[in-house]
Design a protein around this motif. Structure first.
Motif, PDB file in Angstrom:
ATOM      1  N   MET A   1      17.694   5.627   8.137  1.00 57.04           N
ATOM      2  CA  MET A   1      17.521   4.225   8.004  1.00 57.04           C
ATOM      3  C   MET A   1      18.358   3.616   6.952  1.00 57.04           C
ATOM      4  SD  MET A   1      13.598   3.249   7.137  1.00 57.04           S
ATOM      5  CE  MET A   1      12.938   4.007   8.358  1.00 57.04           C
ATOM      6  N   ARG A   2      18.656   2.427   7.207  1.00 59.37           N
ATOM      7  CA  ARG A   2      19.593   1.782   6.305  1.00 59.37           C
ATOM      8  C   ARG A   2      18.869   1.190   5.126  1.00 59.37           C
ATOM      9  NH1 ARG A   2      23.063  -2.143  10.599  1.00 59.37           N
ATOM     10  NH2 ARG A   2      23.433  -0.205  12.015  1.00 59.37           N
ATOM     11  N   TRP A   4      18.697  -1.736   3.484  1.00 63.29           N
ATOM     12  CA  TRP A   4      17.782  -2.720   3.462  1.00 63.29           C
ATOM     13  C   TRP A   4      16.453  -2.611   3.966  1.00 63.29           C
ATOM     14  CZ3 TRP A   4      15.861  -4.529   8.109  1.00 63.29           C
ATOM     15  CH2 TRP A   4      16.830  -4.109   9.391  1.00 63.29           C
ATOM     16  N   ALA A   5      16.368  -1.744   5.048  1.00 59.44           N
ATOM     17  CA  ALA A   5      14.878  -1.297   5.661  1.00 59.44           C
ATOM     18  C   ALA A   5      14.227  -0.661   4.887  1.00 59.44           C
ATOM     19  CB  ALA A   5      15.286  -0.485   7.015  1.00 59.44           C
ATOM     20  N   VAL A   6      14.749   0.431   4.078  1.00 58.54           N
ATOM     21  CA  VAL A   6      13.868   0.854   3.060  1.00 58.54           C
ATOM     22  C   VAL A   6      13.490   0.312   2.056  1.00 58.54           C
ATOM     23  CG1 VAL A   6      14.136   2.933   1.159  1.00 58.54           C
ATOM     24  CG2 VAL A   6      15.345   3.237   3.420  1.00 58.54           C
ATOM     25  N   LYS A   7      14.328  -0.715   1.372  1.00 60.05           N
ATOM     26  CA  LYS A   7      13.749  -1.692   0.549  1.00 60.05           C
ATOM     27  C   LYS A   7      12.700  -2.565   0.908  1.00 60.05           C
ATOM     28  CE  LYS A   7      17.856  -1.681  -2.233  1.00 60.05           C
ATOM     29  NZ  LYS A   7      19.136  -2.183  -2.708  1.00 60.05           N
ATOM     30  N   ARG A   8      12.706  -3.027   2.302  1.00 60.37           N
ATOM     31  CA  ARG A   8      11.759  -3.973   2.996  1.00 60.37           C
ATOM     32  C   ARG A   8      10.622  -3.318   2.823  1.00 60.37           C
ATOM     33  NH1 ARG A   8      12.478  -5.202   8.766  1.00 60.37           N
ATOM     34  NH2 ARG A   8      10.301  -5.461   9.183  1.00 60.37           N
ATOM     35  N   ARG A   9      10.623  -1.715   3.465  1.00 62.14           N
ATOM     36  CA  ARG A   9       9.229  -1.139   3.562  1.00 62.14           C
ATOM     37  C   ARG A   9       8.644  -0.865   2.318  1.00 62.14           C
ATOM     38  NH1 ARG A   9       9.634   3.495   7.983  1.00 62.14           N
ATOM     39  NH2 ARG A   9      10.072   2.213   9.763  1.00 62.14           N
ATOM     40  N   GLU A  10       9.663  -0.755   1.150  1.00 57.90           N
ATOM     41  CA  GLU A  10       9.034  -0.684  -0.175  1.00 57.90           C
ATOM     42  C   GLU A  10       8.448  -1.892  -0.484  1.00 57.90           C
ATOM     43  OE1 GLU A  10      12.343   0.665  -2.475  1.00 57.90           O
ATOM     44  OE2 GLU A  10      12.338   2.856  -1.693  1.00 57.90           O
ATOM     45  N   ARG A  11       9.061  -2.992  -0.626  1.00 59.54           N
ATOM     46  CA  ARG A  11       8.394  -3.970  -0.721  1.00 59.54           C
ATOM     47  C   ARG A  11       7.240  -4.412   0.039  1.00 59.54           C
ATOM     48  NH1 ARG A  11       8.484  -9.562   0.813  1.00 59.54           N
ATOM     49  NH2 ARG A  11       8.400 -10.924  -1.030  1.00 59.54           N
ATOM     50  N   THR A  12       7.048  -4.115   1.073  1.00 52.81           N
ATOM     51  CA  THR A  12       5.786  -4.467   2.146  1.00 52.81           C
ATOM     52  C   THR A  12       4.628  -3.529   1.441  1.00 52.81           C
ATOM     53  OG1 THR A  12       7.238  -4.857   4.048  1.00 52.81           O
ATOM     54  CG2 THR A  12       4.811  -4.261   4.248  1.00 52.81           C
ATOM     55  N   LYS A  13       4.979  -2.501   1.113  1.00 54.72           N
ATOM     56  CA  LYS A  13       3.900  -1.480   0.625  1.00 54.72           C
ATOM     57  C   LYS A  13       3.267  -1.923  -0.721  1.00 54.72           C
ATOM     58  CE  LYS A  13       2.923   3.142  -0.803  1.00 54.72           C
ATOM     59  NZ  LYS A  13       3.234   3.995  -1.938  1.00 54.72           N
ATOM     60  N   HIS A  14       4.467  -2.566  -1.596  1.00 53.47           N
ATOM     61  CA  HIS A  14       4.027  -3.053  -2.907  1.00 53.47           C
ATOM     62  C   HIS A  14       3.084  -4.373  -2.436  1.00 53.47           C
ATOM     63  CE1 HIS A  14       4.562  -3.920  -7.007  1.00 53.47           C
ATOM     64  NE2 HIS A  14       4.825  -4.940  -6.888  1.00 53.47           N
ATOM     65  N   LEU A  15       3.321  -5.202  -1.884  1.00 49.29           N
ATOM     66  CA  LEU A  15       2.727  -6.250  -1.439  1.00 49.29           C
ATOM     67  C   LEU A  15       1.115  -6.041  -1.095  1.00 49.29           C
ATOM     68  CD1 LEU A  15       5.380  -8.695   0.091  1.00 49.29           C
ATOM     69  CD2 LEU A  15       4.490  -8.846  -2.366  1.00 49.29           C
ATOM     70  N   ILE A  16       1.336  -5.091  -0.220  1.00 50.49           N
ATOM     71  CA  ILE A  16      -0.125  -4.461   0.480  1.00 50.49           C
ATOM     72  C   ILE A  16      -0.917  -4.147  -0.687  1.00 50.49           C
ATOM     73  CG2 ILE A  16      -1.158  -2.962   1.914  1.00 50.49           C
ATOM     74  CD1 ILE A  16       1.257  -3.456   3.819  1.00 50.49           C
TER      75      ILE A  16
END
Length: 77
Positions: A1-2, A4-16
């Motif tokens: 996984m790229r 940027w995609a990993v960082k986006r998933r981490e950010r999404t999890k954090h926001l949730i």
């Protein structure tokens, strides 16, 4: 996984997780899901944290939060 995609998933999890805390605290129900009110309250919190009462507010809020997390954990066991 790229990267940027990993960082986006981490950010999404954090926001949730943060949104879950807003709901868990009962704020959504207490203000009838009024996002302007919620945002205003957050801005007030941020102002307090920039002011002279920062240390005492953080200590109080952290102690209260830990106490409730621990009580909830005990009820699950």
């Amino acid at each position: 996984m790229r990267d940027w995609a990993v960082k986006r998933r981490e950010r999404t999890k954090h926001l949730i997780e943060l949104g879950g805390l807003v709901i868990k605290a009962g704020l959504v129900d207490l203000i009838d899901d009024d996002r302007a009110t919620l945002y205003g309250a957050f801005l007030d919190l941020a102002d307090r944290l920039r002011g002279d009462e920062r240390a005492s507010a953080l200590t109080l809020w952290k102690r209260k939060g830990k106490r409730v997390f621990e009580a909830e954990q005990k009820t699950r066991e």
